[in-house]
Motif scaffolding. Structure first.
Motif, PDB file in Angstrom:
ATOM      1  N   PRO A  37     119.850  56.707  56.493  1.00 19.81           N
ATOM      2  CA  PRO A  37     120.188  57.483  55.291  1.00 19.81           C
ATOM      3  C   PRO A  37     121.616  58.035  55.250  1.00 19.81           C
ATOM      4  O   PRO A  37     122.059  58.476  54.185  1.00 19.81           O
ATOM      5  CB  PRO A  37     119.159  58.630  55.323  1.00 19.81           C
ATOM      6  N   ASN A  38     122.319  58.035  56.374  1.00 17.73           N
ATOM      7  CA  ASN A  38     123.693  58.543  56.347  1.00 17.73           C
ATOM      8  C   ASN A  38     124.705  57.475  55.915  1.00 17.73           C
ATOM      9  O   ASN A  38     125.909  57.684  55.980  1.00 17.73           O
ATOM     10  CB  ASN A  38     124.097  59.112  57.716  1.00 17.73           C
ATOM     11  N   VAL A  39     124.200  56.343  55.445  1.00 18.80           N
ATOM     12  CA  VAL A  39     125.058  55.311  54.856  1.00 18.80           C
ATOM     13  C   VAL A  39     125.144  55.553  53.346  1.00 18.80           C
ATOM     14  O   VAL A  39     124.124  55.631  52.662  1.00 18.80           O
ATOM     15  CB  VAL A  39     124.499  53.901  55.128  1.00 18.80           C
ATOM     16  N   ALA A  40     126.366  55.709  52.841  1.00 19.46           N
ATOM     17  CA  ALA A  40     126.585  55.887  51.404  1.00 19.46           C
ATOM     18  C   ALA A  40     126.977  54.539  50.787  1.00 19.46           C
ATOM     19  O   ALA A  40     127.451  53.640  51.478  1.00 19.46           O
ATOM     20  CB  ALA A  40     127.683  56.912  51.156  1.00 19.46           C
ATOM     21  N   ILE A  41     126.766  54.407  49.470  1.00 16.36           N
ATOM     22  CA  ILE A  41     127.074  53.155  48.774  1.00 16.36           C
ATOM     23  C   ILE A  41     127.871  53.464  47.512  1.00 16.36           C
ATOM     24  O   ILE A  41     127.542  54.386  46.767  1.00 16.36           O
ATOM     25  CB  ILE A  41     125.796  52.383  48.385  1.00 16.36           C
ATOM     26  N   GLN A  42     128.915  52.676  47.264  1.00 19.33           N
ATOM     27  CA  GLN A  42     129.693  52.776  46.032  1.00 19.33           C
ATOM     28  C   GLN A  42     129.631  51.460  45.260  1.00 19.33           C
ATOM     29  O   GLN A  42     129.498  50.393  45.839  1.00 19.33           O
ATOM     30  CB  GLN A  42     131.160  53.122  46.342  1.00 19.33           C
ATOM     31  N   ASN A  43     129.746  51.553  43.930  1.00 17.53           N
ATOM     32  CA  ASN A  43     129.777  50.391  43.014  1.00 17.53           C
ATOM     33  C   ASN A  43     128.482  49.587  43.064  1.00 17.53           C
ATOM     34  O   ASN A  43     128.493  48.353  43.062  1.00 17.53           O
ATOM     35  CB  ASN A  43     130.979  49.478  43.300  1.00 17.53           C
ATOM     36  N   LEU A  44     127.344  50.287  43.060  1.00 18.66           N
ATOM     37  CA  LEU A  44     126.050  49.600  43.005  1.00 18.66           C
ATOM     38  C   LEU A  44     125.933  48.737  41.751  1.00 18.66           C
ATOM     39  O   LEU A  44     126.450  49.096  40.687  1.00 18.66           O
ATOM     40  CB  LEU A  44     124.918  50.624  42.989  1.00 18.66           C
ATOM     41  N   SER A  45     125.241  47.626  41.859  1.00 11.94           N
ATOM     42  CA  SER A  45     124.940  46.795  40.700  1.00 11.94           C
ATOM     43  C   SER A  45     124.041  47.566  39.737  1.00 11.94           C
ATOM     44  O   SER A  45     123.147  48.305  40.154  1.00 11.94           O
ATOM     45  CB  SER A  45     124.213  45.526  41.160  1.00 11.94           C
ATOM     46  N   ASN A  46     124.286  47.393  38.428  1.00 16.17           N
ATOM     47  CA  ASN A  46     123.401  48.015  37.431  1.00 16.17           C
ATOM     48  C   ASN A  46     122.326  47.033  36.951  1.00 16.17           C
ATOM     49  O   ASN A  46     121.724  47.215  35.909  1.00 16.17           O
ATOM     50  CB  ASN A  46     124.211  48.536  36.238  1.00 16.17           C
ATOM     51  N   SER A  47     122.082  46.007  37.751  1.00 15.26           N
ATOM     52  CA  SER A  47     121.120  44.967  37.390  1.00 15.26           C
ATOM     53  C   SER A  47     119.681  45.443  37.523  1.00 15.26           C
ATOM     54  O   SER A  47     119.379  46.400  38.237  1.00 15.26           O
ATOM     55  CB  SER A  47     121.312  43.750  38.310  1.00 15.26           C
ATOM     56  N   ALA A 201     121.481  43.767  67.755  1.00 14.86           N
ATOM     57  CA  ALA A 201     121.099  44.814  68.700  1.00 14.86           C
ATOM     58  C   ALA A 201     120.337  45.941  68.003  1.00 14.86           C
ATOM     59  O   ALA A 201     120.565  46.219  66.824  1.00 14.86           O
ATOM     60  CB  ALA A 201     122.340  45.372  69.389  1.00 14.86           C
ATOM     61  N   HIS A 202     119.443  46.588  68.754  1.00 12.88           N
ATOM     62  CA  HIS A 202     118.773  47.789  68.257  1.00 12.88           C
ATOM     63  C   HIS A 202     119.795  48.900  68.082  1.00 12.88           C
ATOM     64  O   HIS A 202     120.731  49.043  68.869  1.00 12.88           O
ATOM     65  CB  HIS A 202     117.695  48.239  69.249  1.00 12.88           C
ATOM     66  N   LYS A 203     119.607  49.708  67.048  1.00 13.96           N
ATOM     67  CA  LYS A 203     120.502  50.844  66.794  1.00 13.96           C
ATOM     68  C   LYS A 203     119.661  52.017  66.322  1.00 13.96           C
ATOM     69  O   LYS A 203     119.015  51.950  65.276  1.00 13.96           O
ATOM     70  CB  LYS A 203     121.540  50.465  65.726  1.00 13.96           C
ATOM     71  N   GLU A 204     119.642  53.064  67.112  1.00 20.40           N
ATOM     72  CA  GLU A 204     118.847  54.243  66.759  1.00 20.40           C
ATOM     73  C   GLU A 204     119.462  54.995  65.592  1.00 20.40           C
ATOM     74  O   GLU A 204     118.777  55.367  64.638  1.00 20.40           O
ATOM     75  CB  GLU A 204     118.740  55.178  67.978  1.00 20.40           C
ATOM     76  N   LYS A 205     120.763  55.204  65.682  1.00 22.96           N
ATOM     77  CA  LYS A 205     121.505  55.894  64.623  1.00 22.96           C
ATOM     78  C   LYS A 205     122.816  55.155  64.401  1.00 22.96           C
ATOM     79  O   LYS A 205     123.360  54.560  65.327  1.00 22.96           O
ATOM     80  CB  LYS A 205     121.798  57.352  65.013  1.00 22.96           C
ATOM     81  N   VAL A 206     123.313  55.206  63.172  1.00 19.93           N
ATOM     82  CA  VAL A 206     124.616  54.607  62.889  1.00 19.93           C
ATOM     83  C   VAL A 206     125.583  55.703  62.477  1.00 19.93           C
ATOM     84  O   VAL A 206     125.192  56.811  62.107  1.00 19.93           O
ATOM     85  CB  VAL A 206     124.528  53.530  61.788  1.00 19.93           C
ATOM     86  N   MET A 207     126.850  55.368  62.530  1.00 18.44           N
ATOM     87  CA  MET A 207     127.883  56.334  62.145  1.00 18.44           C
ATOM     88  C   MET A 207     127.846  56.569  60.634  1.00 18.44           C
ATOM     89  O   MET A 207     127.398  55.702  59.861  1.00 18.44           O
ATOM     90  CB  MET A 207     129.255  55.787  62.542  1.00 18.44           C
ATOM     91  N   ASP A 208     128.302  57.751  60.213  1.00 18.25           N
ATOM     92  CA  ASP A 208     128.461  57.992  58.780  1.00 18.25           C
ATOM     93  C   ASP A 208     129.422  56.946  58.225  1.00 18.25           C
ATOM     94  O   ASP A 208     130.510  56.735  58.776  1.00 18.25           O
ATOM     95  CB  ASP A 208     129.037  59.385  58.526  1.00 18.25           C
ATOM     96  N   SER A 209     129.025  56.288  57.155  1.00 19.11           N
ATOM     97  CA  SER A 209     129.873  55.225  56.613  1.00 19.11           C
ATOM     98  C   SER A 209     129.569  55.025  55.136  1.00 19.11           C
ATOM     99  O   SER A 209     128.543  55.477  54.618  1.00 19.11           O
ATOM    100  CB  SER A 209     129.654  53.915  57.379  1.00 19.11           C
ATOM    101  N   THR A 210     130.495  54.366  54.450  1.00 16.23           N
ATOM    102  CA  THR A 210     130.334  54.053  53.037  1.00 16.23           C
ATOM    103  C   THR A 210     130.497  52.553  52.843  1.00 16.23           C
ATOM    104  O   THR A 210     131.508  51.979  53.245  1.00 16.23           O
ATOM    105  CB  THR A 210     131.380  54.795  52.182  1.00 16.23           C
ATOM    106  N   LEU A 211     129.491  51.937  52.262  1.00 15.82           N
ATOM    107  CA  LEU A 211     129.563  50.526  51.920  1.00 15.82           C
ATOM    108  C   LEU A 211     130.024  50.402  50.464  1.00 15.82           C
ATOM    109  O   LEU A 211     129.379  50.936  49.563  1.00 15.82           O
ATOM    110  CB  LEU A 211     128.202  49.860  52.087  1.00 15.82           C
ATOM    111  N   VAL A 212     131.157  49.754  50.242  1.00 16.23           N
ATOM    112  CA  VAL A 212     131.685  49.548  48.890  1.00 16.23           C
ATOM    113  C   VAL A 212     131.280  48.148  48.432  1.00 16.23           C
ATOM    114  O   VAL A 212     131.705  47.153  49.014  1.00 16.23           O
ATOM    115  CB  VAL A 212     133.218  49.705  48.851  1.00 16.23           C
ATOM    116  N   VAL A 213     130.443  48.099  47.424  1.00 15.19           N
ATOM    117  CA  VAL A 213     129.919  46.816  46.931  1.00 15.19           C
ATOM    118  C   VAL A 213     130.976  46.131  46.070  1.00 15.19           C
ATOM    119  O   VAL A 213     131.438  46.690  45.074  1.00 15.19           O
ATOM    120  CB  VAL A 213     128.633  47.037  46.112  1.00 15.19           C
ATOM    121  N   GLU A 214     131.351  44.923  46.473  1.00 17.99           N
ATOM    122  CA  GLU A 214     132.280  44.136  45.666  1.00 17.99           C
ATOM    123  C   GLU A 214     131.563  43.669  44.397  1.00 17.99           C
ATOM    124  O   GLU A 214     130.348  43.494  44.386  1.00 17.99           O
ATOM    125  CB  GLU A 214     132.754  42.932  46.474  1.00 17.99           C
ATOM    126  N   SER A 215     132.326  43.454  43.321  1.00 15.53           N
ATOM    127  CA  SER A 215     131.716  42.906  42.113  1.00 15.53           C
ATOM    128  C   SER A 215     131.184  41.514  42.387  1.00 15.53           C
ATOM    129  O   SER A 215     131.561  40.853  43.354  1.00 15.53           O
ATOM    130  CB  SER A 215     132.734  42.898  40.969  1.00 15.53           C
TER     131      SER A 215
END
Length: 409
Positions: A37-47, A201-215
């Protein structure tokens, strides 16, 4: 909704369009955000598909209806199977209940998942009782839809021991697999893809991050088609895109050079410019890594009076419709001569375009959008035109921006 398309203005276009975020990247990013849940997302598709995916991920019990969204069906199957305490019945439209899911279900069962079929063996709807999956080795046929493969890779970091996935045979749709692995890498998950073996690999927690969705490059394909069918001097600017895209359909920039369309990158914008007329009689492409642009290319070739031979299309018959059969039927309506087999489409060169034909869309967004650019060459109708909302709700409005006349009948 039935639309009538035509183009009465000058066929030299000079316009800018902002295209919605990639459906493929959006659905992958949403699943990763559900796991971390600490992953943020920008430019989500409106589909529609993006909205269905969000709604599904927010459900923990009961019926989850994903309608026509094939990506959501595959991704949510893997997600719910790995979620201890969640129990759902995953279903969809009549067509979705005809699209196979057995390969993925078998792989998840091999990992310890509890999944059963509610109606027909091998097809949705399926009942999923979420469990903690501790097994970490599984194999899949390498030539299947990449969505099955990506579904497993996306849940892999949340599995107790990660995942080792063997792909048996010749791998297709490699760009979509690499897209998934790249997104995992962006949130700090270690992956390895060597030969036919993928390790996550297994990952218990990930770093705070933002995924920017390309068009969406699949959506860009229709503007490439429009540029190719327009007059020399046309410029169409699209945002937001990047030169080193994760999306396999970005091969459009290379392919459409053959049709006289040059792509220029500037920041997050690309400019499609018709720089010369196409003098080729026919083209031949292997689209195994980008099958979603086959419909667009075949309509482009028909509109230019060219022939084409497109191969690598073995996944198209199990899409929203049998896209090979549908393309043959609809292209022949407008005057084309088409031959298909289980994995290819061949179009003969022809200058004959029949006007005032009604194109059927078969509940398939790409059928509607692929034929849209042909409005530059002739007047045509599109039945059930609202189907574009599956991936690109603003499509017809954006065509009007370019100068198309779009009338509701």
């Amino acid at each position: 909704m039935k639309l009538k398309l035509s183009f009465a203005q000058s066929k030299i276009i000079d316009k800018s369009i902002a295209v919605t975020g990639s459906k493929s990247e959006t659905n992958r990013s949403l699943l990763l955000q559900a796991l971390f849940p600490n992953v943020a997302i920008q430019n989500l598709s409106n589909s529609d598909d993006g909205q269905v995916m969000q709604k599904g991920l927010a459900t923990s019990h009961g019926i989850v209806d994903i309608h026509h969204a094939g990506t959501a069906m595959r991704f949510l199957t893997a997600f719910f199977a790995s979620q201890e305490g969640k129990e759902v019945v995953l279903t969809g439209s009549k067509r979705m209940q005809e699209r196979p899911i057995k390969v993925l279900v078998d792989a998840l069962r091999d990992l310890g998942a509890e999944i059963s079929y509610e109606k027909n063996e091998g097809y949705p709807p399926i009942k999923i009782t979420g469990k903690t999956l501790t097994k970490n080795r599984v194999s899949l046929p390498a030539n299947i839809s990449s969505q099955y493969i990506s579904a497993l890779l996306l849940i892999a970091p949340s599995l107790a021991n990660g995942l080792e996935l063997e792909l048996v045979g010749k791998i297709t749709s490699v760009p979509y697999i690499k897209m998934t692995l790249a997104l995992l890498g962006q949130i700090g998950v270690e992956t390895k893809f060597e030969g036919n073996l993928i390790q996550v690999a297994h990952k218990e927690k990930v770093m705070d991050s933002t995924l920017v969705v390309e068009s969406d490059w699949s959506s860009a394909s229709y503007f490439y088609s429009i540029a190719a069918l327009s007059e020399v001097g046309t410029k169409i600017r699209l945002s937001a895109y990047k030169e080193n895209s994760l999306q396999g359909d970005s091969v459009l920039a290379q392919i459409y050079q053959d049709f006289g369309v040059k792509t220029t990158y500037s920041g997050t914008q690309i400019t499609l410019e018709k720089v010369q007329e196409c003098d080729l009689e026919s083209v031949d492409y292997d689209l195994a890594n980008a099958p979603d642009i086959a419909q667009t290319i075949s309509v482009t070739c028909f509109g230019l009076g060219m022939g084409c031979h497109l191969t690598g299309l073995h996944t198209l018959p199990i899409k929203e419709t049998d896209r090979l059969g549908a393309m043959k039927t609809e292209l022949e309506k407008v005057g084309a001569k088409v031959a298909i087999d289980h994995e290819s489409l061949s179009l003969e060169p022809s200058q004959n375009i029949i006007s005032n034909v009604a194109i059927d869309t078969y509940h398939d967004h790409r059928m509607a959008m692929a034929f849209g650019p042909l409005g530059l060459k002739t007047t045509l109708m599109v039945n059930e035109a609202e189907v574009v909302s599956k991936s690109y709700p603003d499509y017809w409005k954006d065509l009007e921006t370019l100068g198309f006349r779009v009338d509701t009948l």
